[in-house]
Each structure stands twice: as C-alpha cells, then as structure tokens.
Design a protein around this motif. Structure first.
Motif, short mmCIF file in Angstrom:
data_model
loop_
_atom_site.label_atom_id
_atom_site.label_comp_id
_atom_site.label_asym_id
_atom_site.label_seq_id
_atom_site.Cartn_x
_atom_site.Cartn_y
_atom_site.Cartn_z
N ARG A 663 40.07 45.28 44.91
CA ARG A 663 40.28 44.08 44.08
C ARG A 663 39.01 43.23 43.93
O ARG A 663 38.39 43.17 45.17
CB ARG A 663 41.49 43.29 44.69
N TYR A 664 38.70 42.78 43.11
CA TYR A 664 37.72 41.69 43.03
C TYR A 664 38.26 40.38 43.52
O TYR A 664 39.23 39.75 43.01
CB TYR A 664 37.16 41.52 41.56
N ASP A 665 37.53 40.07 44.52
CA ASP A 665 37.98 38.52 45.06
C ASP A 665 37.06 37.55 44.23
O ASP A 665 37.58 36.31 44.23
CB ASP A 665 37.45 38.36 46.78
N ASP A 666 35.91 37.91 43.57
CA ASP A 666 35.36 36.92 43.09
C ASP A 666 34.38 37.80 41.76
O ASP A 666 33.53 38.60 42.09
CB ASP A 666 34.36 36.18 43.76
N LEU A 667 34.96 37.62 40.37
CA LEU A 667 34.51 38.27 39.40
C LEU A 667 34.30 37.25 38.10
O LEU A 667 35.63 37.09 37.65
CB LEU A 667 35.06 39.42 39.19
N HIS A 668 33.12 36.87 37.80
CA HIS A 668 33.15 35.79 36.46
C HIS A 668 32.17 36.53 35.61
O HIS A 668 30.94 36.91 36.03
CB HIS A 668 32.39 34.66 37.03
N LEU A 669 32.60 36.42 34.40
CA LEU A 669 31.50 37.23 33.43
C LEU A 669 31.47 36.04 32.32
O LEU A 669 32.36 35.52 31.88
CB LEU A 669 32.44 38.44 32.68
N TYR A 670 30.27 36.25 31.47
CA TYR A 670 29.84 35.08 30.78
C TYR A 670 29.46 35.82 29.49
O TYR A 670 28.44 36.46 29.47
CB TYR A 670 28.63 34.37 31.42
N THR A 671 30.01 35.09 28.39
CA THR A 671 29.51 35.34 27.06
C THR A 671 29.89 34.55 26.12
O THR A 671 30.79 33.48 26.47
CB THR A 671 30.07 36.86 26.81
N ALA A 672 30.01 34.62 24.94
CA ALA A 672 30.10 33.86 23.63
C ALA A 672 30.44 34.44 22.57
O ALA A 672 30.27 35.73 22.29
CB ALA A 672 28.91 32.65 23.37
N ALA A 673 31.25 33.77 21.62
CA ALA A 673 31.63 34.57 20.26
C ALA A 673 30.17 34.93 19.76
O ALA A 673 29.16 34.16 19.51
CB ALA A 673 32.23 33.41 19.60
N PRO A 674 30.37 35.99 18.84
CA PRO A 674 31.39 36.85 18.58
C PRO A 674 31.59 38.02 19.42
O PRO A 674 32.29 39.09 19.40
CB PRO A 674 31.26 37.28 17.39
N ARG A 675 31.04 38.06 20.88
CA ARG A 675 31.31 38.96 21.90
C ARG A 675 32.06 38.57 22.85
O ARG A 675 31.92 39.21 24.18
CB ARG A 675 29.63 39.22 22.56
N ASP A 676 33.09 37.85 22.81
CA ASP A 676 33.88 37.32 23.84
C ASP A 676 35.51 37.90 23.86
O ASP A 676 36.34 37.05 24.18
CB ASP A 676 34.05 35.65 23.58
N ASN A 677 35.48 39.17 23.35
CA ASN A 677 36.86 39.78 23.43
C ASN A 677 37.12 40.25 24.89
O ASN A 677 36.89 41.57 25.32
CB ASN A 677 36.87 40.78 22.45
N PHE A 678 37.46 39.44 25.98
CA PHE A 678 37.82 39.73 27.35
C PHE A 678 39.16 39.25 27.55
O PHE A 678 39.68 38.35 27.23
CB PHE A 678 36.65 39.22 28.39
N ASN A 679 39.91 40.46 28.19
CA ASN A 679 41.35 40.05 28.77
C ASN A 679 41.36 39.28 30.10
O ASN A 679 41.91 39.73 31.00
CB ASN A 679 42.09 41.22 28.60
N CYS A 680 40.54 38.08 30.08
CA CYS A 680 40.57 37.38 31.28
C CYS A 680 40.59 35.94 31.15
O CYS A 680 40.28 35.39 30.00
CB CYS A 680 39.25 37.63 32.26
N PRO A 681 41.46 35.20 31.67
CA PRO A 681 41.46 33.66 31.58
C PRO A 681 39.95 33.03 31.52
O PRO A 681 39.22 33.55 32.24
CB PRO A 681 42.41 33.00 32.69
N TYR A 682 39.66 31.91 30.58
CA TYR A 682 38.22 31.55 30.75
C TYR A 682 38.28 29.98 30.65
O TYR A 682 39.37 29.29 30.48
CB TYR A 682 37.61 32.01 29.72
N THR A 683 37.23 29.58 30.82
CA THR A 683 36.63 28.09 30.90
C THR A 683 35.56 28.03 30.23
O THR A 683 34.67 29.08 30.19
CB THR A 683 36.88 27.32 32.31
N PHE A 684 35.15 26.76 29.60
CA PHE A 684 33.82 26.73 28.86
C PHE A 684 32.77 26.09 30.10
O PHE A 684 33.11 25.29 30.85
CB PHE A 684 33.81 25.58 27.76
N THR A 685 31.60 26.81 29.88
CA THR A 685 30.43 26.31 30.66
C THR A 685 29.87 25.00 30.35
O THR A 685 29.08 24.49 31.16
CB THR A 685 29.57 27.58 31.01
N GLY A 686 29.86 24.74 29.21
CA GLY A 686 29.13 23.59 28.62
C GLY A 686 27.94 23.94 28.07
O GLY A 686 27.26 23.11 27.32
#
Length: 815
Positions: A663-686
């Motif tokens: 299990r990942y205790d901490d895994l954050h992945l960063y990208t933007a449209a149109p490459r943003d097809n990830f099945n994880c909840p997200y927030t905007f970085t600004g």
C-alpha cells in the motif's frame, strides 16, 4: 519443413543414444531417497539452499529444463514473488513484491538487479533474457541487497549462473524442441578436459518462433554463444575466463488496443472498447482502422496507420573472468568484466507510431573480495567499481509530436563492503554488515520536439470542437511525421513536401513554422540537458541465526537498501532522488521425516521511501514528458510458505504461497489536461501547464504495481518405471495470480484480473540420464492475459499479452 527436419533429427538421435550417456542433466529414477540439495552462492560462499538464512528461491538447471523455463519471463512459474512485465521495446522490467519500475529508458537503474555469471548487469536486458541454456541454477533474492552485491538493489536480485567447465571430463549434451507457431528451440554444450589442470566448456542456443500476433509481433529470433576456460594449477588457485554473444532479431514485443478514452463532457473520460482481441497486434488493417478513429493532440487531426513494421536488432556480448586464490588469511576472489550492447530497433510505444532506438552501452566492472575465518568470526570484505557509458540517438514518433533525443550518459560507482559473522556457538550466529556506495552520474544531451498545433502554439491553440471548424481534422491539412533522427532531415522533409515555407532552415534554438495549409503551426523546441550529480549512502544489515537442529533453522534480519538517484532527458526536470528501503524478515527453514518433507516459512515487512516511478505527465509548457519521479512512502508486508513433499523417490509435490499486502502511504501524481485521465481524487495546485490547470492526484492508499495479494504455485511430478531401461515422468505445474494493478493511472483496464496458468509435460527417458523425449503443453487454459497494460497519453488503452497455448516435443541427450 523446419518442424519435419527437427522431428527427423530427433528420431535419429534417439536411435544413436547409448545407455552410457553421462548423468549430467537429470536425476536417475533409481534414486528413491529424499529431497535433493541445491547449492547456492547468494552469500558469496557455497552452501545448501536450506542453510542460507535469507529470503531466496533457487531453481536448478535440471528443473528449469524440465519445466520448460527457457527465458527470464518464465521464471515466474517457479518464483511467486517476481513479475516481469514486457511493455514494449527491449528494456526488461523486473518487480519483486511490488518493488520495481516500468521504463523504456536505458539510463534507469533497475530496482531488482540482474546478474550473469557473477557480473552485475547495469541494464535489465540482453544476456539476462537470453542466457537460459546450460545453466547450473537461477537464484532469486527477495529484498534489498545492500551489502554483498555489486550494485545496490532495493527489491532484490536475480542471479543467472551457467554450468562451469569440469576438469577431467569429456562430455556433451543437447536439447532440441519443435512446437506450434513453427517454433524451434535448440541448445547444446560440450565439456572438454583439455589437460589435467584445465577444461573448456562451449555452449550455444538458437530459438525461432512465429509471432503470436497477426502483425507478426511477439515472435522470437535469438542466437547465443558461450565459452568458458578453466585452469586450476593447484588446489589453492583457479582462473576461469568466459565470453558470450547474443543477437536478438525478429519483430519483438507486441500488443493490442484494448480501447480508448474520450471526454465525457463532465470533466472526465469515458471508455470505449476497441473490439479487437489479444492477438490483433498494432499494425493490421483492423488495428489501424481503430487507430484512425482517434484524434491526436495538439494537432487534433485523426491518427494515421503505423508507418513502419516493427523490427528488433540487438546485439550483446561480454567477457569476464573469475580468479580464486586461497591464502593464509582467506580466499581472494577477483571478477573483472566488460560488457557491450548495441540496439538498432523500431518499436511501437504506448499507442505512439514507430519509435526508433539507436543506442550503444559499454559497461566495465571490477569486484574484489576476501573471505576468511579467524577464531569465532567469518568475514567477507571487498570493493567494487562500475563504469557505464550510454550513447543514444532515439526518436518517439507521436504523429503530431516528434521528439528527437540525443544524449551521452555516464555512471561511475564505487563501493566498499564488509560482513562479519560471529559464531557464538555451534548453533547460534550473529551477522552484521555495512556497505558504502558512491554513485556519480552525468548526462549531456539535447531534446528537440517538433510539435504541430491546431491554430498555433498556446495561447493560439484551438481545441475541439472549434478545431474542426478551422479544418485541423480535414485530411491533408496536417503533416504526419516520418521517422527522423535529426532536426535537419525533419525540416527538409517539411519544406520539400510544402508544409512550411520554402526558405525554412534548421537553426539552433526555438523556431515556429506556420503551416502553408493555414490550419496551424509547428514549434521546434530546443532543450539542452547538461547535468551531473553524486549520490552516496551507507547501507547495513543485522541478523541472527539459530539451528534448532541440523535440519531446522530460524533466522531474523533487518537490512537497508538504496538505489541511486538519476538524471533524465526531460525538458523541465533533469534529476530525481535516490530511493530507500528497510526490510524486516523472520524465517524458518526445515526438513522433516527423514528428508522427505521441506517446509520453509518467511514473514516480512518492508518500509519503502521515495520509490522511483515513471509515468506520463506534462512540463510547465504543457509538453508531454515521460518522467522519473519519486513517490512518497509505501508499506509492503506479507508471508511466504514453501512446501516440498517427496513421499517416495518417484513422487514429488510442491506448493509455494505468497500473501502480499502492499500500500502507498503517500503517492501524489501531477499532470494537466489533456493528459489527466487518472482514477484518483485530485485538487488543483494553482499552477498551469500549457494554459491548463495542474492537478494533484492523490493515489495514496492504492496497492503498488504488480503486487497481487495472493500468489500460489503448485506442482506435481510422478515417475513410473517401464522396465529397467525406461521410465515415464509426468509433470503438472499451475500458478494462480490474484488481481493486481499494472499502471499508475489506476484505470479499470489496468487492473489485471486474477488468473490460473497451467503447464503439463510427459517425458519418456532413460533412467541413467542418457536421453529423454518430452511432450509438453503450456498455458492449458489458452488464455492470453494483459500482463502489461498501458494508458497511452494519446487517449488509448493498450495491452501487452501473455503467450497463448503452445505445445511441442523436446528431445534431450547427454553423452
């Protein structure tokens, strides 16, 4: 014709077979004793596998041949902990218990270190995948190898150990098989006692097979040679010199389109299936018809058919030596080696068009160690040097984006290590070890991207549906890049074919070329990558061993592992950090009932930090990059049960079970449209990338890739005597893999369903070990499993599939 020739040869060889054949490749059926020993050298000394107090699986060369394990990818049939996904190209990916990384870049150090004949391989390819002939054994070490091995490994090590020359013996042997898909696989060896103090062993292997896919991919064209010379002037001194050569040809690893993703209008993506099966391939009329339905960004024109057939052309060779000298203070071992590989291949990336690889890799290494004993202490001390140079000129054609990458990458690694064993009593031992490693890496390269934009580079970019209105999807309005390895040829082609102005020339720096069709413009980027970094680490080990009896061992170990950080050819982030692991292990190895039952148990907890992962993301300009990044933290825990029962000399039953909770205790992945097809909840970085907001996808809580919760390997062998001169041997091996994830996007198609795979064989043989004839079938279920799914940044779902059902006959002989 090829199959008929092999069958005729096999029948002739059987007729000539003699009962005097030496018993070198098989055990005689008359041996009705208990479980045989496997001698391993995983701790830099010869010892029984049952006496090695560490997490290790070992398979003898005889068992490899009997099970039909003829390549590295098949080792999963014998070792539950390991996975070897093949996502395309010629770079091997190795995972043990979820520790590893999937990459097509040659400069990424493997997390699971492969080695061949005692020489650590900087790259997990080449001879590692082709050396499975005339082997003594394969050892799979599970967990960090931070002390005794040449390069530190966080996940483990796979050691391929060939049979060595035997002084005073003249003999030879062969295996030759023919099967469906017009498969022929042959290997042979000869051992010559040159003198009273020397011997020569020669080996060769050749394998061909038609492709499993309709476009000819997933085929095999491989030839290998090996030579070893051993001289032993005295009992205290020996020198062995070896050389090997391998060439890989054919089409190489293929795959098929599983489906695609399209915007659903609500900020997400909807999946649509391709309707193609696992054997379609990427370059057939049906596959290209599916491909033509998809838009390619940022030109927003429809993709074209593959512009070339896939082709593999890879050569690997090396020379190595091993000097052993027993002195008054211990045994000195020196292992110098040089390896070289060259690759000139075309391959299909994850739904890209044709990629071109042109690389040359040169590796030099030297290991020296001293192993001895003084009083109650056993010790091993040594040093290691490793140098690697990579020269590459590659391109990765995405039709409307043409990245051209040139670089020279260099690694120098130095290490000093020592391990001390205190024999507190005849039954109790304490072990401590440490290793200091310093890695220095440098990279000097240039990335040029040709990017075709609908409308023009941002902020002038026009996206669907407005892109249709200005004709970007209209045939003839956008250029499709051929496969070029330099910018001058690319610009000349664009100019000659009237895509850009006739006076256009290639200049250093960024350039913008308006398309003469008026639909958009081409940006040529210019990104030099020049960097160097050093990485250092002390890794350590502490363990305790206790012999409950001569047949029962208890052990406990805590050890750390480190994989150096690295440099990469990306525009915005040229380096990534080291990764670290700490592993806690308790285990027990046991023999019962007069050596007829073997039960080994292992429990483990691994703490993993800053794992080096590779995924598609975007840089600050919005350009697609395949970047190595550091994940946060992960916890891996579980247990292994290994049971082997031999109730009689003719019956063997085995079961290997692994439970794994990763299990990942901490895994954050960063990208933007149109490459943003990830099945994880997200927030905007600004932040923004190419004008689109950057999203922070929080994938914490998900399992590590290629880490099935349950893995089960079962096997049975029964020997039936047929008089004094013949016996029949039946083998059945089956493996269960629980569902597992194969991609960091965690999309539904990347969840590999649970599956069984079963192999069976029936062998008629001479009990003295002279000859055998085997009928075999592999993958009785005849199911092709998507074992290396990929989410393409072009919006398609791609699969790389296991082999279908295969069957054939194999003739073996020793004399």
């Amino acid at each position: 014709m090829r199959t008929a020739f092999l069958i005729t040869t096999a029948m002739t060889a059987i007729a000539l077979a003699s009962p005097a054949f030496a018993q070198e490749a098989q055990s005689a059926a008359s041996d009705n004793g208990g479980i045989s020993e496997i001698i391993v050298t995983a701790q830099r000394k010869e010892e029984s596998l049952q006496k090695a107090a560490l997490a290790i699986d070992a398979v003898s060369g005889d068992d490899l041949a009997q099970r039909g394990i003829a390549s590295a990818t098949d080792i999963t049939k014998a070792v539950p902990a390991i996975s070897l996904p093949s996502p395309g190209g010629n770079i091997s990916s190795i995972f043990i218990r979820g520790v590893g990384n999937v990459t097509t870049s040659s400069y990424n150090d493997p997390a699971v270190t492969p080695s061949y004949d005692g020489v650590v391989l900087g790259r997990g390819a080449g001879v590692f995948g082709a050396a499975f002939y005339d082997l003594a054994r394969v050892e799979v070490l599970k967990g960090p190898q931070g002390i005794l091995y040449g390069r530190n490994a966080t996940g483990g090590a796979v050691n391929i150990i060939p049979n060595r020359p035997v002084i005073g013996r003249n003999g030879a042997g062969f295996n030759v098989s023919a099967g469906n898909y017009d498969a022929v696989d042959a290997d042979a060896y000869v051992n010559l006692g040159v003198s009273d103090i020397s011997a020569l062993r020669l080996g060769a292997a050749y394998a061909v097979r038609d492709g499993y896919n309709r476009d000819g991919t997933d085929d095999l064209r491989r030839g290998s040679l090996r030579a070893q010379f051993l001289i032993e002037p005295s009992n205290d001194l020996s020198l062995r010199i070896g050389a090997d050569y391998t060439h890989l040809g054919g089409r190489g690893v293929g795959g098929s389109y599983v489906g695609g993703y399209a915007p659903d209008g609500a900020g997400g993506y909807a999946f649509f299936p391709s309707g193609l099966d696992a054997s379609e391939g990427f370059n057939t009329p049906a596959a290209n018809a599916f491909r033509n339905q998809n838009l390619g960004a940022p030109a927003f024109a429809f993709l074209s058919a593959m512009n070339s057939d896939q082709r593999q052309d890879s050569t690997y060779w090396g020379v190595n030596a091993e000097l052993n000298w027993t002195t008054g203070i211990g045994k000195v071992t020196i292992i110098p080696a040089y390896r070289e590989s060259e690759d000139h291949s075309l391959f299909y990336g994850p739904a890209f068009n044709t990629a071109m690889t042109n690389e040359k890799i040169r590796q030099t290494s030297l290991e020296a160690r001293l192993a001895g004993k003084t009083g109650m202490f056993d010790y091993v001390v040594g040093g290691f040097f490793f140098n690697e140079k990579i020269d590459a000129n590659n391109q990765y054609n995405q039709e409307f984006v043409l990245p051209i990458v040139n670089y020279r990458h260099k690694t120098d690694s130095y290490a000093g290590f020592g391990q001390l064993t205190a024999n507190i009593s005849d039954r109790f031992r304490l072990i401590g070890g440490a290793r200091y490693t310093h890695d220095k890496k440098s990279i000097n390269g240039l990335i040029n991207n040709f990017i075709t934009f609908c409308g023009g580079p941002p902020p002038a970019l026009v996206t669907p549906p407005a892109s249709f209105g200005i004709g970007c999807a209209t045939p003839g309005n956008m250029p499709y890049y051929p496969n070029f390895l330099n910018t001058t040829d690319t610009i000349n082609w664009l100019r000659t074919n009237n895509w850009i102005a006739s006076g256009s020339t290639d200049q250093a720096g960024y350039q913008v070329f308006p398309l003469l069709t008026g639909a958009g413009a081409i940006l040529k980027t210019y990104n030099p990558v020049v960097d160097s970094k050093g990485f250092s680490r002390v890794t350590w080990k502490g363990s305790a061993e206790f012999d409950l009896s001569p047949q029962n061992l208890l052990y406990a170990t805590v050890e750390s592992g480190y994989r150096a950080g690295g440099l990469q050819m990306t525009e915005s982030k040229t380096s990534y950090k080291p990764e670290f692991i700490t592993a806690y292990t308790i285990g027990s190895k046991n023999r019962f009932f007069d050596n007829h039952v073997q039960l080994n148990l292992e429990g483990f907890i691994w703490k993993y930090r800053d794992q080096q992962i590779t995924y598609f993301t975007v840089d600050t300009s919005g350009t697609l990059i395949n970047s190595n990044e550091n994940a946060g933290r992960a916890t891996i825990k579980g247990f292994d049960v290994d049971l082997l029962i031999k109730p009689t000399g003719r019956t063997t039953l085995d079961a290997k079970v692994q439970y794994l909770d990763s299990r990942y205790d901490d895994l954050h992945l960063y990208t933007a449209a149109p490459r943003d097809n990830f099945n994880c909840p997200y927030t905007f970085t600004g932040g923004t990338a190419g004008g689109a907001p950057v999203k922070d996808f929080n994938c914490s809580g998900n399992p590590l890739l290629f880490s099935p919760k349950w893995t089960v390997n079962l096997g049975a062998e029964q020997i039936v005597p047929l008089g004094e001169k013949l016996e029949l041997v039946a083998n059945v091996d089956t493996a269960w893999r629980d569902r597992q994830w194969g991609g960091f996007e965690y999309l539904a198609f990347e969840n590999i369903p649970a599956y069984w795979t079963t192999d069976a064989a029936l062998t008629l043989r001479d009990p003295s070990g002279g000859w055998s004839l085997t009928a075999y079938v592999r993958n009785l279920e005849d199911k092709r499993r998507n074992l290396a799914p990929q989410a393409s940044p072009l919006g398609m779902a791609v699969g790389h599939f296991s082999a279908p059902r295969t069957y054939g006959l194999r003739l073996s002989g020793n004399f």
